[in-house]
Design a protein around this motif. Structure first.
Motif, PDB file in Angstrom:
ATOM      1  N   ARG B 130     -14.748  -0.917  11.020  1.00  0.00           N
ATOM      2  CA  ARG B 130     -14.072   0.485  10.397  1.00  0.00           C
ATOM      3  C   ARG B 130     -12.866  -0.356   9.275  1.00  0.00           C
ATOM      4  O   ARG B 130     -12.975   0.206   8.060  1.00  0.00           O
ATOM      5  CB  ARG B 130     -13.350   1.316  11.264  1.00  0.00           C
ATOM      6  CG  ARG B 130     -12.986   2.675  10.738  1.00  0.00           C
ATOM      7  CD  ARG B 130     -14.162   3.600  11.165  1.00  0.00           C
ATOM      8  NE  ARG B 130     -13.880   4.893  10.201  1.00  0.00           N
ATOM      9  CZ  ARG B 130     -14.748   5.112   9.343  1.00  0.00           C
ATOM     10  NH1 ARG B 130     -15.929   4.649   8.874  1.00  0.00           N
ATOM     11  NH2 ARG B 130     -14.558   6.470   8.571  1.00  0.00           N
ATOM     12  N   SER B 131     -12.298  -1.047   9.751  1.00  0.00           N
ATOM     13  CA  SER B 131     -10.922  -1.762   8.974  1.00  0.00           C
ATOM     14  C   SER B 131     -11.940  -2.423   7.842  1.00  0.00           C
ATOM     15  O   SER B 131     -11.107  -2.483   6.657  1.00  0.00           O
ATOM     16  CB  SER B 131     -10.156  -2.673   9.728  1.00  0.00           C
ATOM     17  OG  SER B 131     -11.003  -3.732  10.425  1.00  0.00           O
ATOM     18  N   TRP B 134     -12.911   0.067   5.021  1.00  0.00           N
ATOM     19  CA  TRP B 134     -11.795   0.478   4.222  1.00  0.00           C
ATOM     20  C   TRP B 134     -11.264  -0.683   3.343  1.00  0.00           C
ATOM     21  O   TRP B 134     -11.356  -0.629   1.973  1.00  0.00           O
ATOM     22  CB  TRP B 134     -10.597   0.750   4.951  1.00  0.00           C
ATOM     23  CG  TRP B 134     -10.795   2.179   5.406  1.00  0.00           C
ATOM     24  CD1 TRP B 134     -10.970   2.747   6.580  1.00  0.00           C
ATOM     25  CD2 TRP B 134     -10.707   3.286   4.641  1.00  0.00           C
ATOM     26  NE1 TRP B 134     -10.899   4.040   6.666  1.00  0.00           N
ATOM     27  CE2 TRP B 134     -11.031   4.224   5.415  1.00  0.00           C
ATOM     28  CE3 TRP B 134     -10.447   3.751   3.235  1.00  0.00           C
ATOM     29  CZ2 TRP B 134     -10.910   5.912   4.974  1.00  0.00           C
ATOM     30  CZ3 TRP B 134     -10.570   4.953   2.955  1.00  0.00           C
ATOM     31  CH2 TRP B 134     -10.795   5.969   4.023  1.00  0.00           C
ATOM     32  N   THR B 135     -10.948  -1.914   3.746  1.00  0.00           N
ATOM     33  CA  THR B 135     -10.291  -3.033   3.052  1.00  0.00           C
ATOM     34  C   THR B 135     -11.335  -3.736   2.045  1.00  0.00           C
ATOM     35  O   THR B 135     -10.906  -4.209   1.186  1.00  0.00           O
ATOM     36  CB  THR B 135      -9.459  -3.923   4.013  1.00  0.00           C
ATOM     37  OG1 THR B 135     -10.464  -4.499   4.941  1.00  0.00           O
ATOM     38  CG2 THR B 135      -8.544  -3.410   4.702  1.00  0.00           C
TER      39      THR B 135
END
Lengths: 233, 218
Positions: B130-131, B134-135
């Motif tokens: 997930r991270s 996003w990034t």
């Protein structure tokens, strides 16, 4: 909570000032937006240039500076002191009119070129062309951003507290806080609700006008959130 | 006495410039709060966590629809009741930062919504955590798109700093007021204050407009 009735009555005293300032500001904003917006599209360079100076001058400086300038500096220069409420309405109108001018100009420019050509082919005069063909279509485009502008204006009316206009924010700060210090949360809670309600009223009226304007064109009103265009800076 | 006294104007200029530095400091710190908090709100709202989502929505609407000046007063008078004693400068930074965070969160949201669905699907297909989605995928595409809008909000925040004179922060307009009250000459201080704002915010807005055009043509 037992102070609620007195809090409401003190804020109620300020409500007409807030409403008058906002309404007056909106009327002046509409006049200046259309005036300056049309002048920005003028074929004459000088006219466009002078209007640009107004628009950029008011968009480029702080509203508080404009308020203090008109209230404290202008009287020294012209020898005539404006009543605080009138000075406040003037600044709200002049400032938001500068932003509104860009909205009007953009909306008129967004009307398809073929509409101009069609109007010319029908040999409408330039005034008829603008009034009958271009503006009704541009109006639909400009109403949603104008709604945002008017809500900004409502919020800005609180700065009139800085030049002693006894509107809602000043009533809260100068009358309620010193007297009912223990009810800080209640006081601000009510003030927030007052502004939320006023904003809701503006939005409701503008939605109604949007539907009317779209119906006039035989369109269904479409309302999408154009956040990137909302940014009125 | 002349309406405009140049020697007086030059004598107050250093003090006004010093106050302008305070104004810029508040703008920079407020922008950091607004840009970070706005991003956090936008990403959290995208996750659509029940309750939290409604709370964030209500918070954003409340802050966006009520005057900044009222919020400034609210923080100024309410925080001490929680035993939090902050300087007027810090309260100003917080009020501006949180107020503009609600605006920037909407801007980020628009940017995130503009990232094509396929990008999310591809990221899922690659089973990125997930991270990283996003990034590594979404934000690098979303943020450049909205930079001009964010820039406009920073400029408009700069112009709202003078509101903080209401709680005693000595920014440009407050300094102008104090200088004027010493000599009873208000023409020069307020006019210079206005010119200083114009000198900074007009070039900044031209810069943002250029950025906007570059993105449109790119």
């Amino acid at each position: 909570m037992e102070n609620l009735p007195r809090i409401l009555s003190v804020l109620g005293d300020g409500l007409p000032e807030t409403v008058i300032a906002t309404l007056g500001g909106i009327v002046l904003t509409i006049v200046l937006s259309f005036g300056a917006g049309l002048l920005l599209l003028s074929p004459w360079r000088v006219v466009r240039g002078v209007t640009r100076v107004y628009v950029e001058g008011f968009r480029g400086t702080s509203e508080v500076v404009q308020l203090f300038w008109i209230y404290f500096v202008l009287p020294v220069l012209v020898g005539y002191q404006l009543v605080p409420l009138v000075a406040g309405i003037a600044v709200l109108g002049l400032n938001h009119g500068a932003y509104g001018a860009e909205i009007v100009r953009g909306a008129i420019r967004s009307v398809p070129r073929a509409q101009y050509e069609g109007a010319i082919a029908l040999s409408l005069s330039p005034a008829q062309r603008m009034r009958r063909v271009i503006l009704p279509q541009a109006l639909v485009e400009m109403l949603p951003p104008l709604n945002n502008l008017f809500i900004q204006l409502l919020k800005s009316s609180s700065i009139l507290a800085l030049i002693t206009v006894p509107e809602v924010t000043r009533q809260a700060r100068e009358v309620l806080i010193p007297n009912f210090g223990d009810d800080t949360f209640l006081i601000f809670g009510v003030v927030f609700v007052v502004y939320l309600l006023l904003a809701a009223v503006i939005t409701a009226i503008m939605r109604w006008i949007e539907r009317w304007a779209a119906r006039r064109l035989g369109r269904r009103p479409v309302r999408q959130r154009k956040v990137l265009e909302e940014v009125a800076v | 006495m002349p309406l405009w006294d140049w020697s007086y104007a030059f004598s107050i200029l250093p003090d006004l410039l010093l106050a302008l530095v305070t104004t810029i400091e508040i703008t920079v710190l407020g922008s950091v709060v607004a840009l970070l908090l706005g991003l956090v709100i936008a990403v959290l709202r995208r996750a659509r966590i029940p309750v939290l989502d409604q709370v964030l929505w209500a918070f954003v609407e409340l802050v966006r629809s009520t005057p900044l000046l009222v919020q400034v007063f609210f923080l100024f008078f309410a925080l001490p009741r929680f035993g939090i004693e902050l300087s007027a400068f810090v309260i100003g930074v917080l009020a501006l930062g949180v107020h503009y965070a609600t605006y920037t969160s909407e801007v980020y949201r628009a940017g995130i919504d503009a990232v094509p669905q396929g990008q999310w699907e591809a990221a899922t297909a690659l089973s990125l955590p997930r991270s990283r989605v996003w990034t590594g995928v979404v934000l690098p595409q979303a943020i450049p798109r909205v930079l001009p809008a964010l820039g406009n909000y920073v400029i408009s925040m700069f112009k709202e700093v003078p509101l903080l004179l209401a709680i005693g922060v000595v920014e440009v307009v407050n300094e102008a007021r104090e200088l004027g009250s010493e000599t009873f000459r208000y023409v020069e201080p307020y006019t210079i204050a206005g010119v200083l704002f114009l000198l900074l915010s007009y070039p900044a807005s031209l810069l943002v407009r250029r950025l906007e055009r570059r993105r449109v043509s790119a």
